[in-house]
Design an enzyme around this catalytic site. Sequence first.
Site, short mmCIF file in Angstrom:
data_model
loop_
_atom_site.label_atom_id
_atom_site.label_comp_id
_atom_site.label_asym_id
_atom_site.label_seq_id
_atom_site.Cartn_x
_atom_site.Cartn_y
_atom_site.Cartn_z
N LYS A 1 4.53 -14.88 4.33
CA LYS A 1 4.97 -15.70 3.20
C LYS A 1 6.49 -15.56 3.13
O LYS A 1 7.07 -15.19 2.10
CB LYS A 1 4.28 -15.19 1.91
N TYR B 1 0.82 -1.21 0.00
CA TYR B 1 0.00 0.00 0.00
C TYR B 1 0.86 1.26 0.00
O TYR B 1 0.34 2.37 0.12
CB TYR B 1 -0.92 0.01 1.23
N ASP C 1 -5.85 -7.29 4.56
CA ASP C 1 -7.01 -6.87 3.78
C ASP C 1 -7.75 -8.09 3.22
O ASP C 1 -8.96 -8.25 3.37
CB ASP C 1 -6.53 -5.96 2.64
N ASP D 1 -1.19 -18.65 2.54
CA ASP D 1 -2.11 -19.46 1.73
C ASP D 1 -2.70 -20.61 2.55
O ASP D 1 -3.89 -20.90 2.48
CB ASP D 1 -1.46 -19.94 0.42
MG MG Z 1 -10.69 -4.43 2.11
#
Ligand code: MG
Length: 345
Positions: free
Chosen positions: A180, A133, A237, A213
């Site tokens: 990850k 972001y 998110d 994952d």
């Molecule tokens: Mg969202």
Amino acid sequence: MDKKIKSPQKSYTITLIPGDGIGPEVTAAARKVLAAAGVVVDWEIVDAGAGAVEKHGTTLPDETLESIKKNKVALKGPLTTPIGEGFRSVNVALRRELDLYANVRPVRSNLGISFHHSPIDLIIFRENTEDLYSGLENEIAPGVAQGLKIITEKASKRIAKFAFDWADRTDRKKIHAVHKANIMKKSDGLFLRSVRDIAKDYANIEYKEIIVDNCAMQLVMRPEQFDCLVLTNLYGDIVSDLAAGLIGGLGVVPGANIGDEYAVFESVHGSAPDIAGKGIANPLATIASATMMVRYLGEEKIAAKIRAAITLLLASKKHLTPDLGGNGTTQSVTDALIEKIKLLK
Ligand code: MG
Ligand code: NAI
């Protein structure tokens, strides 16, 4: 004779950003519920997002930021962010400007609308200021684009400490760091080392690590094994929408963006342009976010009452908006909730 002296009722000045799409509908519902529950609020209404451009020439007017800085607390509706081109996300700008580094999203299954057989009660702690972001993207050659994933030790330790402190305070038992680092050894590796470092100081909280994952799959198969999750921005998110899907969808999951000085409360969902203006948006996510705000203000008893009323309302299954399979409206669900709150008085 002793006269009982009634202490003056506490009142709050709080910034309200109604937002875009269904934002004005669901924030209006939250205001009504707070008033009915006895929280006295003087709302300072300010603009942000697509709706602010016409009036102010910017998506994030100075007066909006100043209002939050003055009042320290805000309730916010969702803001539309154009896809692919156009202005950058106002949500991202707001979170960075106010250093709202912790995004807290409690995900709890409710009787009546549970989409999953197992009881779910987890809290997602999403780092809110960096990662992909950062907005640092370039087209480095025609047909080739790059985006920078920024991870710092400072922000990683800060969100980890926030999560562990919250868990400690609220008697939570376990935290999973989600990562990850097998692939992104430097960036996710740094995040993981930072969380590990903080975890050492909390012997009473079990610390675990899980690759993102696998976490997604485990959440769908056996969500009851999770208590708290701490994640970088993008994983946070995605995983929070997935978790929302387990308990009835985006219409019921609240959220808070919290920093050391300010806090902005908003649901996980967006502006839902597909249903905006139809009067059928589920107001419960925003009402539950406002309830988190009430708790943050120290009004624990009132917050518990609204929470109990939401639980009763969902369990009765009588007043549900279409996203939960009912034929109620924003208005009818809000009115029914207010009735329940009054019964609990
Ligand atoms: Mg969202
Ligand atoms: P969305 O969350 O707005 O909608 C996804 C789906 O869930 C839609 O089918 C919508 O109708 C449904 N939904 C969402 N909230 C609901 C509610 N309260 N009641 C009933 N149904 C509900 O996500 P989408 O469509 O990806 O994004 C729309 C816009 O919202 C985009 O511009 C996006 O950038 C923005 N957005 C803003 C956020 C914020 O301000 N915090 C968060 C997420 C998205």
